[in-house]
Design a protein around this motif. Structure first.
Motif, PDB file in Angstrom:
ATOM      1  N   ARG A   2      66.063  55.205  37.957  1.00  0.00           N
ATOM      2  CA  ARG A   2      65.700  56.479  38.587  1.00  0.00           C
ATOM      3  C   ARG A   2      64.278  56.431  39.159  1.00  0.00           C
ATOM      4  O   ARG A   2      64.019  56.926  40.268  1.00  0.00           O
ATOM      5  CB  ARG A   2      65.809  57.598  37.535  1.00  0.00           C
ATOM      6  CG  ARG A   2      65.490  58.995  38.057  1.00  0.00           C
ATOM      7  CD  ARG A   2      66.485  59.413  39.125  1.00  0.00           C
ATOM      8  NE  ARG A   2      66.081  60.620  39.790  1.00  0.00           N
ATOM      9  CZ  ARG A   2      66.556  61.821  39.505  1.00  0.00           C
ATOM     10  NH1 ARG A   2      67.451  61.972  38.544  1.00  0.00           N
ATOM     11  NH2 ARG A   2      66.162  62.877  40.190  1.00  0.00           N
TER      12      ARG A   2
ATOM     13  N   LYS B 286      63.962  68.348  39.989  1.00  0.00           N
ATOM     14  CA  LYS B 286      65.329  67.811  39.842  1.00  0.00           C
ATOM     15  C   LYS B 286      65.355  66.708  38.780  1.00  0.00           C
ATOM     16  O   LYS B 286      66.299  66.613  37.987  1.00  0.00           O
ATOM     17  CB  LYS B 286      65.779  67.276  41.202  1.00  0.00           C
ATOM     18  CG  LYS B 286      67.248  66.885  41.261  1.00  0.00           C
ATOM     19  CD  LYS B 286      67.592  66.379  42.647  1.00  0.00           C
ATOM     20  CE  LYS B 286      69.025  65.837  42.673  1.00  0.00           C
ATOM     21  NZ  LYS B 286      69.355  65.229  43.986  1.00  0.00           N
TER      22      LYS B 286
ATOM     23  N   PHE C 298      65.096  68.292  35.339  1.00  0.00           N
ATOM     24  CA  PHE C 298      66.360  68.952  34.971  1.00  0.00           C
ATOM     25  C   PHE C 298      67.465  67.929  34.730  1.00  0.00           C
ATOM     26  O   PHE C 298      68.253  68.037  33.798  1.00  0.00           O
ATOM     27  CB  PHE C 298      66.766  69.935  36.074  1.00  0.00           C
ATOM     28  CG  PHE C 298      68.032  70.694  35.778  1.00  0.00           C
ATOM     29  CD1 PHE C 298      68.039  71.735  34.844  1.00  0.00           C
ATOM     30  CD2 PHE C 298      69.224  70.349  36.411  1.00  0.00           C
ATOM     31  CE1 PHE C 298      69.212  72.421  34.557  1.00  0.00           C
ATOM     32  CE2 PHE C 298      70.400  71.025  36.119  1.00  0.00           C
ATOM     33  CZ  PHE C 298      70.398  72.069  35.201  1.00  0.00           C
ATOM     34  N   GLY C 299      67.489  66.888  35.601  1.00  0.00           N
ATOM     35  CA  GLY C 299      68.570  65.899  35.541  1.00  0.00           C
ATOM     36  C   GLY C 299      68.538  65.048  34.282  1.00  0.00           C
ATOM     37  O   GLY C 299      69.590  64.630  33.783  1.00  0.00           O
TER      38      GLY C 299
ATOM     39  N   ARG D  97      67.981  65.922  31.343  1.00  0.00           N
ATOM     40  CA  ARG D  97      68.611  66.631  30.214  1.00  0.00           C
ATOM     41  C   ARG D  97      70.091  66.267  30.082  1.00  0.00           C
ATOM     42  O   ARG D  97      70.674  66.401  29.006  1.00  0.00           O
ATOM     43  CB  ARG D  97      68.463  68.144  30.368  1.00  0.00           C
ATOM     44  CG  ARG D  97      67.029  68.630  30.314  1.00  0.00           C
ATOM     45  CD  ARG D  97      66.941  70.143  30.376  1.00  0.00           C
ATOM     46  NE  ARG D  97      67.351  70.752  29.126  1.00  0.00           N
ATOM     47  CZ  ARG D  97      66.575  70.942  28.071  1.00  0.00           C
ATOM     48  NH1 ARG D  97      65.315  70.545  28.113  1.00  0.00           N
ATOM     49  NH2 ARG D  97      67.029  71.508  26.976  1.00  0.00           N
ATOM     50  N   LYS D  98      70.686  65.820  31.193  1.00  0.00           N
ATOM     51  CA  LYS D  98      72.116  65.446  31.160  1.00  0.00           C
ATOM     52  C   LYS D  98      72.353  64.167  30.362  1.00  0.00           C
ATOM     53  O   LYS D  98      73.480  63.885  29.955  1.00  0.00           O
ATOM     54  CB  LYS D  98      72.614  65.251  32.593  1.00  0.00           C
ATOM     55  CG  LYS D  98      72.654  66.542  33.397  1.00  0.00           C
ATOM     56  CD  LYS D  98      73.073  66.282  34.832  1.00  0.00           C
ATOM     57  CE  LYS D  98      73.020  67.560  35.652  1.00  0.00           C
ATOM     58  NZ  LYS D  98      73.345  67.323  37.083  1.00  0.00           N
ATOM     59  N   LEU D  99      71.258  63.397  30.156  1.00  0.00           N
ATOM     60  CA  LEU D  99      71.393  62.162  29.367  1.00  0.00           C
ATOM     61  C   LEU D  99      71.582  62.451  27.882  1.00  0.00           C
ATOM     62  O   LEU D  99      71.908  61.558  27.109  1.00  0.00           O
ATOM     63  CB  LEU D  99      70.159  61.280  29.552  1.00  0.00           C
ATOM     64  CG  LEU D  99      69.885  60.771  30.976  1.00  0.00           C
ATOM     65  CD1 LEU D  99      68.594  59.974  31.014  1.00  0.00           C
ATOM     66  CD2 LEU D  99      71.041  59.926  31.480  1.00  0.00           C
ATOM     67  N   GLY D 100      71.330  63.700  27.481  1.00  0.00           N
ATOM     68  CA  GLY D 100      71.531  64.082  26.078  1.00  0.00           C
ATOM     69  C   GLY D 100      70.313  64.747  25.472  1.00  0.00           C
ATOM     70  O   GLY D 100      69.186  64.538  25.939  1.00  0.00           O
TER      71      GLY D 100
ATOM     72  N   ASN E  36      67.040  70.132  20.306  1.00  0.00           N
ATOM     73  CA  ASN E  36      67.272  70.550  21.695  1.00  0.00           C
ATOM     74  C   ASN E  36      66.196  70.006  22.644  1.00  0.00           C
ATOM     75  O   ASN E  36      65.828  70.666  23.612  1.00  0.00           O
ATOM     76  CB  ASN E  36      67.336  72.079  21.783  1.00  0.00           C
ATOM     77  CG  ASN E  36      68.189  72.537  22.960  1.00  0.00           C
ATOM     78  OD1 ASN E  36      69.146  71.856  23.343  1.00  0.00           O
ATOM     79  ND2 ASN E  36      67.837  73.658  23.559  1.00  0.00           N
TER      80      ASN E  36
ATOM     81  N   SER F 286      64.952  66.951  25.273  1.00  0.00           N
ATOM     82  CA  SER F 286      65.454  65.873  26.129  1.00  0.00           C
ATOM     83  C   SER F 286      64.597  64.625  25.941  1.00  0.00           C
ATOM     84  O   SER F 286      63.563  64.654  25.277  1.00  0.00           O
ATOM     85  CB  SER F 286      65.432  66.317  27.583  1.00  0.00           C
ATOM     86  OG  SER F 286      64.080  66.443  28.027  1.00  0.00           O
TER      87      SER F 286
END
Length: 467
Positions: free
Chosen positions: A197, A223, A226-227, A229-232, A237, A239
């Protein structure tokens, strides 16, 4: 009558004079010389024979001051130093022999001891928050009604207790702690998802420099934040970027602690050398001792005094630059060609700052809530850690090339223009819309203030590490 008309007024007069002279640094207004005459020595007050009884006025005044200083010190423990100065002043100016209170001095305002912090530095940097401007650490959270703080005077008292050698030992422990933290730092930067990334962002910025006006876009950093956080998320809570931000903050807290140790050491040495008239004339004292024909015992005592003074002056004038040491010891590893993955760090700074600002705003909002767990008003460890890592990687020019904080300014200006347009188009009778716009304006202003504060802190911290 003797007590009421002579001894008590005289005792109060002496006490008042001592207080005024001790607090001269507070710039007190001038006193009336008629009502409060200048001090005179009480050494000539001999015992007076009255009605077959000797009355010693000097002893009465000494007793009054001894008991007053003792009682007041027990009420307000941190005032022991002030009453110590008054006791010394009374001896010099009045010839009064006031009894020492014999109350403990070392631990009263010492706070958390340097040895305790040193042994548990990993716990300390996680539990305490650093303030860059005031050089103070504030406890993050406590079950009590108060939070502990560590400042320069606490550190100076600890160094006075344990000796100057504790400073080098503390820096050694900090070095070992940083070694462990930098291993985790390297692992995060080596992660394939993160590395790919970051390389993508570097390529994007290099290809679109002209279109972006040489400014890293705010939307892309947002972005990224925010993005990721999708990794887990972990059990709290948080990231991966939250955990990385906390890691940098802890590194910064460790550097802030080293700075505090150095300042505390300087304070301790300044207090110890305050009675030496001229620090540069210490060699003259050596020459006087060599030329003087002294007996054996005074000569040994004089040599001990000379060595002590020389030790204090050498440490005071040649203070070790601990920041420079910690940069020089880690820089070769960070700049090693084998650690190329660390070279991508500068491009992660924009999303990291957004993540930090979100965290900071959440902490400050909790200050006004009933449950204040996680609340904080300062956390400058992040700025210190960021500045330190940027210096280790020699990436100041790359970070400057992003013009990140200018991009933030442009984004906030854009938000304000958008808000102005909405306000001009909105009806004045629509109360709900007006309230929404007011809240939006407040949020934009808060964001602007937080980013400015972070920019100033990072700029200040970078000065510490400039070679």
């Amino acid at each position: 009558m003797l007590s009421a008309d002579l001894i008590n007024p005289l005792s109060h007069l002496v006490e008042t004079n001592l207080r005024l002279q001790t607090h001269l640094h507070l710039q007190l207004p001038p006193t009336d010389p008629v009502q409060c005459p200048p001090p005179h020595s009480c050494g000539k007050l001999f015992p007076v024979l009255l009605n077959r009884t000797y009355v010693n006025i000097k002893q009465e005044i000494e007793h009054y001051l001894s008991s007053t200083f003792y009682n007041l010190t027990t009420v307000v423990l941190h005032d022991w130093k002030t009453y110590g100065e008054m006791r010394r002043l009374a001896s010099l100016q009045y010839g009064l022999n006031i009894i020492d209170s014999s109350l403990p001095m070392q631990t009263l305002e010492q706070g958390l001891d340097v040895l305790e912090i040193m042994r548990n530095i990993n716990v300390f940097v996680g539990k305490y928050l650093y303030n860059l401007n005031n050089q103070v650490f504030v406890e993050e959270w406590s079950h009590n009604k108060h939070l502990n703080t560590i400042n320069i005077s606490h550190i100076a008292n600890s160094i006075r207790t344990h000796g100057i050698g504790i400073m080098n030992t503390t820096v050694n422990f900090t070095y070992q702690f940083l070694q462990n933290k930098f291993y985790i730092f390297s692992q995060f930067m080596f992660d394939e998802l993160i590395k790919s990334r970051l390389l993508k962002d570097i390529r994007f910025f290099a290809d679109n420099k002209t279109d972006l006006n040489q400014m890293y876009p705010f939307e892309r950093a947002e972005k990224f934040n925010f993005g990721i956080r999708k990794l887990g998320l972990n059990q709290n809570n948080l990231s991966y970027l939250d955990l990385f931000r906390k890691l940098i903050t802890q590194i910064g807290n460790a550097m802030g602690y080293v700075r505090l140790i150095r300042s505390g050491g300087r304070r301790c040495l300044a207090d110890a050398t305050c009675f030496i008239p001229d620090l540069k004339a210490v060699n003259d004292f050596t020459e006087v001792l060599e030329n003087a024909e002294l007996p054996e015992l005074p000569k040994i005592a004089a040599d001990c005094l000379r060595n002590d003074i020389k030790n204090l002056v050498d440490n005071f004038e040649e203070a070790t630059e601990y920041f420079k040491l910690l940069v020089n010891v880690f820089a070769p590893v960070f700049r090693d060609p084998r650690n190329l993955h660390l070279r991508n760090f500068y491009i992660i700074v924009p999303p990291l700052t957004i993540n930090f600002i979100e965290h900071s705003l959440t902490c400050k909002e909790r200050l006004n809530k009933k449950n204040r767990e996680g609340a904080a008003f300062t956390d400058d460890g992040f700025a210190m850690g960021l500045a330190y890592i940027i210096e280790l990687l020699e990436q100041s020019s790359q970070l400057n090339s992003l013009r990140w904080f200018e991009s933030v300014k442009a984004k906030i200006l854009q938000e304000r223009m958008k808000l102005k347009t909405q306000r001009s188009n909105a009806s004045k009778d629509d109360e709900k819309l007006q309230q929404t716009l007011s809240l939006t304006e407040k949020r934009v202003n808060t964001l602007d203030n937080e980013f400015q504060l972070l920019y100033y802190n990072i700029s200040s911290a970078r000065i510490f590490f400039q070679s």
